[in-house]
Motif scaffolding. Structure first.
Motif, PDB file in Angstrom:
ATOM      1  N   HIS A  24     109.589  64.449  89.586  1.00  0.00           N
ATOM      2  CA  HIS A  24     109.816  63.029  89.320  1.00  0.00           C
ATOM      3  C   HIS A  24     108.798  62.483  88.312  1.00  0.00           C
ATOM      4  N   GLU A  25     107.611  63.077  88.291  1.00  0.00           N
ATOM      5  CA  GLU A  25     106.621  62.636  87.300  1.00  0.00           C
ATOM      6  C   GLU A  25     107.055  63.056  85.894  1.00  0.00           C
ATOM      7  N   LEU A  26     107.592  64.255  85.768  1.00  0.00           N
ATOM      8  CA  LEU A  26     108.083  64.699  84.460  1.00  0.00           C
ATOM      9  C   LEU A  26     109.245  63.846  83.987  1.00  0.00           C
ATOM     10  N   VAL A  27     110.127  63.481  84.903  1.00  0.00           N
ATOM     11  CA  VAL A  27     111.253  62.613  84.548  1.00  0.00           C
ATOM     12  C   VAL A  27     110.741  61.269  84.030  1.00  0.00           C
ATOM     13  N   ALA A  28     109.746  60.719  84.711  1.00  0.00           N
ATOM     14  CA  ALA A  28     109.175  59.441  84.276  1.00  0.00           C
ATOM     15  C   ALA A  28     108.503  59.574  82.916  1.00  0.00           C
ATOM     16  N   LEU A  29     107.818  60.694  82.689  1.00  0.00           N
ATOM     17  CA  LEU A  29     107.154  60.903  81.396  1.00  0.00           C
ATOM     18  C   LEU A  29     108.179  61.012  80.269  1.00  0.00           C
ATOM     19  N   ARG A  30     109.251  61.763  80.521  1.00  0.00           N
ATOM     20  CA  ARG A  30     110.273  61.927  79.472  1.00  0.00           C
ATOM     21  C   ARG A  30     110.893  60.589  79.082  1.00  0.00           C
ATOM     22  N   ALA A  31     110.965  59.664  80.011  1.00  0.00           N
ATOM     23  CA  ALA A  31     111.566  58.361  79.729  1.00  0.00           C
ATOM     24  C   ALA A  31     110.715  57.528  78.782  1.00  0.00           C
ATOM     25  N   GLN A  32     109.418  57.814  78.730  1.00  0.00           N
ATOM     26  CA  GLN A  32     108.509  57.019  77.896  1.00  0.00           C
ATOM     27  C   GLN A  32     108.037  57.744  76.636  1.00  0.00           C
ATOM     28  N   PHE A  33     108.180  59.057  76.618  1.00  0.00           N
ATOM     29  CA  PHE A  33     107.577  59.892  75.581  1.00  0.00           C
ATOM     30  C   PHE A  33     108.633  60.282  74.555  1.00  0.00           C
ATOM     31  N   SER A  34     108.344  60.037  73.276  1.00  0.00           N
ATOM     32  CA  SER A  34     109.339  60.300  72.227  1.00  0.00           C
ATOM     33  C   SER A  34     109.230  61.693  71.634  1.00  0.00           C
ATOM     34  N   GLY A  35     108.165  62.424  71.974  1.00  0.00           N
ATOM     35  CA  GLY A  35     107.970  63.755  71.422  1.00  0.00           C
ATOM     36  C   GLY A  35     108.571  64.842  72.295  1.00  0.00           C
ATOM     37  N   GLU A  36     108.033  66.048  72.153  1.00  0.00           N
ATOM     38  CA  GLU A  36     108.544  67.217  72.862  1.00  0.00           C
ATOM     39  C   GLU A  36     107.578  67.616  73.974  1.00  0.00           C
ATOM     40  N   LEU A  37     108.141  67.918  75.143  1.00  0.00           N
ATOM     41  CA  LEU A  37     107.362  68.422  76.262  1.00  0.00           C
ATOM     42  C   LEU A  37     107.650  69.910  76.414  1.00  0.00           C
ATOM     43  N   VAL A  38     106.596  70.720  76.370  1.00  0.00           N
ATOM     44  CA  VAL A  38     106.753  72.169  76.433  1.00  0.00           C
ATOM     45  C   VAL A  38     106.090  72.658  77.722  1.00  0.00           C
ATOM     46  N   LEU A  39     106.896  73.306  78.568  1.00  0.00           N
ATOM     47  CA  LEU A  39     106.420  73.799  79.856  1.00  0.00           C
ATOM     48  C   LEU A  39     106.322  75.315  79.852  1.00  0.00           C
ATOM     49  N   PRO A  40     105.485  75.891  80.706  1.00  0.00           N
ATOM     50  CA  PRO A  40     105.437  77.347  80.830  1.00  0.00           C
ATOM     51  C   PRO A  40     106.831  77.907  81.132  1.00  0.00           C
ATOM     52  N   GLY A  41     107.149  79.012  80.481  1.00  0.00           N
ATOM     53  CA  GLY A  41     108.455  79.628  80.651  1.00  0.00           C
ATOM     54  C   GLY A  41     109.472  79.167  79.647  1.00  0.00           C
ATOM     55  N   ALA A  42     109.205  78.045  78.963  1.00  0.00           N
ATOM     56  CA  ALA A  42     110.152  77.547  77.974  1.00  0.00           C
ATOM     57  C   ALA A  42     110.028  78.332  76.678  1.00  0.00           C
ATOM     58  N   ASP A  43     111.127  78.354  75.913  1.00  0.00           N
ATOM     59  CA  ASP A  43     111.066  78.955  74.586  1.00  0.00           C
ATOM     60  C   ASP A  43     110.004  78.243  73.752  1.00  0.00           C
ATOM     61  N   GLY A  44     109.171  79.015  73.105  1.00  0.00           N
ATOM     62  CA  GLY A  44     108.147  78.433  72.247  1.00  0.00           C
ATOM     63  C   GLY A  44     106.849  78.102  72.952  1.00  0.00           C
ATOM     64  N   TYR A  45     106.778  78.287  74.279  1.00  0.00           N
ATOM     65  CA  TYR A  45     105.542  77.940  74.992  1.00  0.00           C
ATOM     66  C   TYR A  45     104.369  78.789  74.520  1.00  0.00           C
TER      67      TYR A  45
END
Length: 480
Positions: A24-45
């Motif tokens: 739920h914290e990541l969901v809230a961050l995505r709602a406010q953040f205009s850039g890219e969020l990169v998490l472990p396991g994701a392509d390009g991490y």
């Protein structure tokens, strides 16, 4: 409960991708953040977590790539809400690897590279992730330059906050001496402006105190006039000429115009220089004056008493000279540095320099001696946190090797030379030249870097703007 058709591998990757951060914290961050969020396991991490220094290998819980300055305050508040350490990465050329963290959050400013030039006022506004080459390419068409560093891939943000030694230091001072104002996001997530007139104590602190006081999202510099072609080059000496060249350099640097900045280097040159694999002494220089003939006379006065074995000297575009040594410091090189200031090149110092220089029978370490004075030395000691304005020379000992098998030997060389030169040290540490030292007491390092009076003032500013030490992943200045 895991679905019957979901493989354990996918479930495990999803679990590992968000250590310490609730969905739920990541969901809230995505709602406010205009850039890219990169998490472990994701392509390009894997690529996103890498930093310039290949010795640094850390795995953040989240990499937040800002797309706009407004994203910065969002991430600063978020990191405190989820109680994870925050690392701030600008251009990413920091030798200590302060732009990353294990199991924390990396705020990556690398996409913020806008540079705007006002040719009338000769001021330049630079976004937080810009590289030196971005600024040079923007200012050169107007016959302007901001005094910056010596490698064009360096980030402007980190370079500036630490001080900014470079090829124009004697002519125009450090990078921080040319800073007019800065836009800063504080630990509270507030945006403030800082200049001589607005938040002056904060402005004092960021001119050498590093990233301890907030995230600078934009710098405004006073650019300096620079001719389309600068007179620059290298005088190169083989070992039999070292003593004569060093003694001549010591005398020559006592009475040269401010327009001439030089850096003396010992290293095995790269293969592209076609000079073989023996160590060389290189005296690199830039003449910042418009009268190239005058610069030629100054160099001729050194050449006359210390004729080089090889020289490459000519007028050239500023952007060409600023990128001339980029190949020495490629991204991913394993790097470890130490530095100190000193005042004399007497026989005892020369013996250390020549002995250590001759030991380098490999390509992968070197040491620079920056000649100071000039505009650098005329700035009052108390005007900025940068230490020791009276210093005549500043030594930077560095390693830049590709193979992990060489780690112990290269680090030992850097430490050994620095230890040999400690007897001649004049005080102060340039934080941009300080590598990672596991277990180092940050207060002790800060005291060594700045001295007790400046450190006391820096801690007061830190206490005002970051009392909880949110910005601690740096060469840290603890709050009082």
């Amino acid at each position: 409960m895991k679905r019957m058709d979901e493989s354990p591998g996918v479930a495990q990757r999803e679990q590992d991708s968000k250590p310490g951060i609730a969905e739920h914290e990541l969901v809230a961050l995505r709602a406010q953040f205009s850039g890219e969020l990169v998490l472990p396991g994701a392509d390009g991490y894997t690529a996103a977590r890498g930093v310039w220094n290949g010795l640094i290998d850390k795995k953040p819980a989240l990499i937040a790539r800002a797309a706009a300055a407004a994203d910065v305050a969002v991430v600063v508040r978020f990191a405190q809400r989820v109680q994870l350490p925050l690392a701030v990465r600008g251009g990413g050329h920091n030798v200590a690897g302060n732009g990353t963290v294990d199991d924390g959050i990396v705020l990556d400013l690398g996409a913020l590279r806008d540079v705007s030039v006002d040719p009338v006022s000769a001021t330049v506004r630079v976004a937080a992730g810009a590289l030196l080459r971005d600024v040079d390419q923007a200012t050169a068409p107007f016959g302007l330059a901001v005094p910056l560093g010596v490698v064009s891939a360096t980030g402007v943000g980190g370079l500036t906050l630490g001080g900014g030694l470079g090829w124009l230091t004697r002519a125009y001072g450090l990078t921080v001496d040319n800073l007019v104002s800065a836009e800063i996001v504080t630990a509270a997530g507030n945006v403030v402006w800082s200049s001589h007139n607005e938040n002056p104590e904060l402005f004092w602190a960021i001119r050498g105190g590093g990233g301890n006081f907030g995230v600078v999202t934009a710098f405004t510099f006073q650019a300096q006039r620079l001719a389309p072609l600068v007179f620059a080059g290298n005088l190169i000496y083989a070992q039999p000429q070292w003593r004569q060249a060093l003694r001549a350099y010591e005398v020559w640097t006592r009475d040269i115009p401010d327009e001439l900045t030089s850096i003396l280097t010992f290293m095995v040159p790269p293969a592209s220089w076609d000079l073989g694999d023996e160590p060389r002494l290189v005296i690199g220089f830039v003449w910042a004056g418009e009268d190239i003939t005058a610069g030629e006379r100054v160099i001729a006065s050194l050449r006359e008493v210390a004729p080089p074995d090889v020289e490459v000297v000519e007028p050239m575009p500023w952007t060409q000279w600023q990128s001339a040594v980029d190949e020495l410091f490629p991204r991913g090189a394993r790097a470890y540095w130490k530095n100190l200031a000193f005042d004399e090149m007497d026989d005892a110092v020369l013996e250390v320099l020549m002995r250590r220089g001759a030991e380098q029978n490999w390509y992968g370490t070197g040491f620079d001696i920056h000649h100071l004075g000039g505009a650098f030395g005329r700035v009052a000691e108390k005007a900025t946190p940068f230490p020791n304005r009276d210093a005549r020379f500043w030594l930077n000992v560095y390693g830049f090797w590709p193979d992990a098998a060489d780690d112990a030997a290269r680090i030992a060389f850097v430490r050994g030379l620095a230890a040999d030169m400690d007897a001649f040290a004049a005080g102060g540490q340039y934080v941009n030249f300080v590598g990672e030292e596991a277990g180092t007491d940050p207060l002790a390092l800060a005291r060594e870097a700045y001295g007790p009076q400046k450190l006391r003032r820096l801690r007061e500013v830190k206490h005002e703007f970051d009392p909880d030490n949110v910005f601690r992943l740096n060469h840290n200045i603890p709050p009082r």
